[in-house]
Design a protein around this motif. Structure first.
Motif, PDB file in Angstrom:
ATOM      1  N   CYS A 193      -2.214 -39.864 -32.024  1.00  0.00           N
ATOM      2  CA  CYS A 193      -1.732 -38.995 -31.181  1.00  0.00           C
ATOM      3  C   CYS A 193      -2.087 -38.818 -29.718  1.00  0.00           C
ATOM      4  O   CYS A 193      -1.264 -38.329 -29.099  1.00  0.00           O
ATOM      5  N   TYR A 194      -3.094 -39.948 -29.208  1.00  0.00           N
ATOM      6  CA  TYR A 194      -3.289 -40.330 -27.894  1.00  0.00           C
ATOM      7  C   TYR A 194      -1.830 -40.772 -27.296  1.00  0.00           C
ATOM      8  O   TYR A 194      -1.762 -41.056 -26.017  1.00  0.00           O
ATOM      9  N   VAL A 235      -5.726 -32.731 -27.387  1.00  0.00           N
ATOM     10  CA  VAL A 235      -5.876 -34.003 -28.487  1.00  0.00           C
ATOM     11  C   VAL A 235      -7.303 -34.384 -28.397  1.00  0.00           C
ATOM     12  O   VAL A 235      -7.699 -34.444 -29.455  1.00  0.00           O
ATOM     13  N   THR A 237      -9.296 -31.816 -30.430  1.00  0.00           N
ATOM     14  CA  THR A 237      -9.021 -31.910 -32.228  1.00  0.00           C
ATOM     15  C   THR A 237      -9.684 -33.064 -32.720  1.00  0.00           C
ATOM     16  O   THR A 237     -10.165 -32.977 -33.656  1.00  0.00           O
ATOM     17  N   TYR A 238      -9.722 -34.338 -31.930  1.00  0.00           N
ATOM     18  CA  TYR A 238     -10.238 -35.370 -32.510  1.00  0.00           C
ATOM     19  C   TYR A 238     -11.694 -35.396 -32.387  1.00  0.00           C
ATOM     20  O   TYR A 238     -12.490 -36.096 -33.083  1.00  0.00           O
ATOM     21  N   CYS A 278      -0.338 -38.441 -25.055  1.00  0.00           N
ATOM     22  CA  CYS A 278      -0.736 -38.458 -23.844  1.00  0.00           C
ATOM     23  C   CYS A 278      -0.442 -39.620 -22.800  1.00  0.00           C
ATOM     24  O   CYS A 278      -0.358 -39.689 -21.887  1.00  0.00           O
ATOM     25  N   PHE A 324      -4.741 -35.767 -38.957  1.00  0.00           N
ATOM     26  CA  PHE A 324      -4.666 -35.791 -37.406  1.00  0.00           C
ATOM     27  C   PHE A 324      -5.060 -37.188 -36.992  1.00  0.00           C
ATOM     28  O   PHE A 324      -6.223 -37.688 -36.990  1.00  0.00           O
TER      29      PHE A 324
END
Length: 524
Positions: free
Chosen positions: A165-166, A212, A215-216, A169, A161
């Motif tokens: 992934c931001y 997100v 998760t991070y 967002c 991950f």
């Protein structure tokens, strides 16, 4: 006869004893000679034996490469227990001593396939990422590089991950700003967009941000070493600004159903801007003071992300009624935008790792000037000359990218593509503001066209993300970029050195054997 038989038996016994003694002495002599020859063969190898050893080493090395392609430091050739403990390299508070204690005893005293302790826990230099990785996001490992973790199995989800992934967002948060602007702006009032549409997009962006972030945070708790490697990655470090930029996007586009008052609380701005400013001091300080992470060494289009946050913070500061802090952040952002823009535009020799072909990552060039125009309009309340200058710069860069459509084809889908949507969205919002000040058919059509392109791109990426995540299960492959070694191992030089040593040893052995033969002949 009895006496004679006894004498013969005694003689036979003495002969047997003497023969046994001779046999024992001969065996001991042969054992000593074998031991001496075994000891000397370590230093002196015959020509035939030496090259046979070399061939066996080469054959074994080739077999190992076939079994363990580009994963020389993985523990795939050992037992299952070693494979399970290999991921502890990037776990939180991991140390080489603790890791080695979990390995089999025969491996404790050995270096795991050439991996030194510095490659695991020490900071990887910025130049090492450029040398070992390729691609616009520096997420692909070169063919001649090796990594710390096995590639023949799927890594834990948190390790796969990425901070990128931001970007999801960022894309959704900027869309919330766009649709709120379209619902409230006089330039797009003919579209009759209901506030409920922007409210739904805002809720979706908030839900994705929460998912997100949780998760991070878990990744920070369990795999802090992997997070630290992402922090020192020259591209991914810029995505550590993304959470705070997204929060400011959501604060700017907060629906009227949740915040009926037009002025937001200053505490909201302080909450989001303080961590952003602290990280900015760290990064900009490295750019200014020089060293291995100066701007000319780590410059890449993603640096615009850290610059754009200044303008977003200036917009939010004006929304809460603090114009002076807004002017401060606008000035800081504009100064660093000029530096980053010139550095990337010149293609300095130290930035050769950037890909030559045009890629969607270069849409980041339009993010800062378009956000600067929006921030200036928000602070001073008008779309004046400086505001339009920034807008026209962004518009030109946008057109220069759009006309080169062929450079946007032939690339595989990646989560990092989401980060390239918010510059397009920011440009769309700036065009709507420009259409308010210069109402005409051309300006309104331009605003509508850019907004349509931006929303279409976000919709396409959203569908692709859902398909890769839940249908094809390919959204998060093994993140090889965080598992590179600190130094290049240079494995190709070692066989040459061994071959040279064996030749030298065999030459000495032949020379010494010939000398021994000459000496024995002379003595004879």
């Amino acid at each position: 006869m009895d006496i004679h038989d006894e004498i013969l038996s005694e003689g036979d016994d003495e002969g047997i004893i003497k023969n046994d003694e001779k046999h024992l002495s001969k065996s001991s002599t042969e054992a000593q000679e074998t031991k001496r020859n075994h000891t000397s063969i370590k230093r002196q190898v015959s020509l035939k034996t030496g090259f046979s050893v070399l061939n066996r080493e080469r054959k074994g090395r080739d077999d190992q490469r076939k079994v363990q392609t580009r994963s020389g430091t993985s523990l795939g050739v050992f037992d299952l227990e070693a494979q399970q403990t290999d991921f502890s390299i990037l776990k939180t508070k991991s140390s080489p001593s603790k890791q080695n204690s979990l390995l089999p005893r025969k491996l404790e005293s050995q270096d795991i396939n050439g991996v030194d302790d510095d490659s695991i826990n020490e900071v990887v230099p910025a130049g090492r990422y450029f040398a070992a990785l390729r691609g616009p996001e520096l997420d692909e490992v070169n063919d001649y590089e090796d990594i710390l973790l096995p590639t023949d199995e799927k890594w834990p989800f948190l390790l796969r991950f990425p901070i990128g992934c931001y970007g999801i967002c960022l894309g959704l948060g900027s869309q919330a700003v766009l649709w709120r602007t379209m619902a409230t702006s006089p330039a797009t009032s003919f579209l009759h967009i209901r506030p409920a549409v922007s409210f739904a997009i805002w809720l979706l962006a908030l839900a994705v941000l929460i998912a997100v972030s949780i998760t991070y945070i878990l990744k920070c708790i369990f795999y802090f070493e992997a997070v630290r490697r992402e922090y020192f990655h020259p591209v991914r470090i810029n995505f550590f600004f993304a959470p705070w930029i997204v929060c400011m996007f959501l604060a700017i586009s907060v629906p009227s159903q949740l915040a009926p008052h037009t002025t937001l609380q200053p505490a909201i701005w302080c909450t989001f801007i303080v961590p952003y400013f602290l990280l900015e001091l760290k990064i900009y300080g490295q750019w200014l003071s020089g060293g291995k992470r100066r701007l000319s060494k780590v410059a890449n289009p993603s640096n615009h992300l850290s610059v754009t946050g200044n303008f977003v913070g200036a917009i939010l500061a004006s929304k809460v009624g603090w114009n002076e802090p807004a002017k401060f952040f606008w000035a800081v952002g504009f100064a660093h935008y000029l530096v980053v823009f010139v550095t990337l535009y010149q293609r300095l020799p130290t930035s050769e790792a950037l890909p030559k072909e045009l890629h969607p990552v270069y849409t980041m060039f339009i993010a800062a000037p378009s956000a600067a125009s929006l921030a200036w309009e928000s602070i001073y309340g008008e779309f004046d000359g400086l505001c339009r200058t920034c807008y026209f710069i962004a518009l030109f860069l946008y057109i220069a990218l759009v006309v080169r459509i062929k450079f946007f084809t032939g690339f595989g889908f990646s989560v990092a593509w989401w980060a390239y949507t918010f510059p397009m969205t920011t440009m769309s919002v700036a065009t709507i503001k420009y259409a308010e000040q210069v109402p005409s058919i051309i300006s309104k059509c331009l605003a509508l066209g850019l907004a349509f392109m931006s929303s279409t791109m976000v919709s396409f990426l959203l569908v692709s993300t859902l398909l890769h995540a839940f249908v094809w299960h390919t959204l998060f492959p093994n993140d090889l970029a965080i598992a590179i070694t600190k130094r290049k191992k240079g494995r190709e030089k070692k066989p040459l050195k061994k071959a040279y040593d064996i030749k030298r040893w065999t030459k000495k052995a032949l020379t010494k054997n010939s000398e021994n033969k000459d000496t024995s002949k002379n003595n004879g």
